[in-house]
Design a protein around this motif. Structure first.
Motif, short mmCIF file in Angstrom:
data_model
loop_
_atom_site.label_atom_id
_atom_site.label_comp_id
_atom_site.label_asym_id
_atom_site.label_seq_id
_atom_site.Cartn_x
_atom_site.Cartn_y
_atom_site.Cartn_z
N SER A 1 0.85 -1.19 0.00
CA SER A 1 0.00 0.00 0.00
C SER A 1 0.88 1.23 0.00
O SER A 1 2.07 1.17 0.30
CB SER A 1 -0.92 0.01 1.23
N MET A 2 0.28 2.35 -0.37
CA MET A 2 1.03 3.60 -0.37
C MET A 2 0.08 4.75 -0.08
O MET A 2 -1.12 4.66 -0.30
CB MET A 2 1.73 3.80 -1.71
N ASP B 1 -1.29 -0.81 -3.96
CA ASP B 1 -0.40 -0.63 -5.10
C ASP B 1 -0.79 -1.65 -6.18
O ASP B 1 -0.58 -2.85 -6.02
CB ASP B 1 1.05 -0.84 -4.65
N GLY B 2 -1.35 -1.16 -7.27
CA GLY B 2 -1.83 -2.04 -8.33
C GLY B 2 -0.74 -2.83 -9.01
O GLY B 2 -1.01 -3.88 -9.61
N LYS B 3 0.51 -2.37 -8.94
CA LYS B 3 1.60 -3.09 -9.62
C LYS B 3 1.87 -4.44 -8.99
O LYS B 3 2.41 -5.33 -9.63
CB LYS B 3 2.88 -2.24 -9.61
N ASP C 1 -5.58 -11.70 -6.70
CA ASP C 1 -5.64 -10.69 -5.63
C ASP C 1 -6.85 -9.78 -5.76
O ASP C 1 -7.28 -9.17 -4.80
CB ASP C 1 -4.38 -9.82 -5.66
N CYS C 2 -7.38 -9.65 -6.95
CA CYS C 2 -8.51 -8.75 -7.16
C CYS C 2 -9.36 -9.28 -8.29
O CYS C 2 -8.90 -10.02 -9.15
CB CYS C 2 -8.02 -7.34 -7.46
#
Length: 144
Positions: A71-72, A95-97, A104-105
């Motif tokens: 996360s960021m 963080d989508g990268k 994961d999603c």
């Protein structure tokens, strides 16, 4: 009984300033820099508390062989309609990268209100004489 005002004794009237002015802090480059600034630290604490209160996640032991999504913090300034500074805006995002689609999603959903829907609701409320109120949500999850 004689009151103070009858004897010309008056307490000075204390003026309270209930408006808070927050100075605009520069955008931090890292969370560590943000934590050194009281404005950003308070904004980060508010966001974190909202995430905890909304039960956004549950802390569990890490299972073996799983992808950990980082996360960021995203920092920005929110401005009023006239361009004046309003508050420090902050978001803790995944963080989508580091995500793998399907693992994961899945699908994401972000509700968006279109102008046609707003016009429909306003005309309906006017025709039914319903009261109209304006709301500004600081953190949408707090109210859902």
């Amino acid at each position: 009984m004689v009151t103070r005002s009858q004897k010309d004794i008056f307490k000075p009237k204390r003026q309270f300033n209930l408006s808070t002015t927050v100075t605009k802090s520069p955008l931090p480059r890292t969370p560590l820099i943000a934590l050194r600034d009281p404005n950003w630290k308070m904004a980060m604490n508010d966001e974190f508390d909202a995430l905890i209160n909304n039960k956004t996640w549950e802390l569990v032991p890490r299972p073996p062989n799983v992808n950990v999504i980082r996360s960021m913090w995203i920092f920005s300034h929110k401005e009023k309609s006239n361009g004046d500074f309003k508050r420090h805006k902050y978001r803790l995002v995944g963080d989508g990268k580091t995500q793998q689609v399907g693992i994961d999603c899945g699908e994401t959903f972000s509700p968006v209100v279109k102008s046609a829907m707003i016009r429909t609701i306003l005309s309906l409320s006017l025709s039914k004489h319903w009261p109209i109120h304006q709301l500004d949500f600081k953190n949408v999850g707090e109210y859902s």
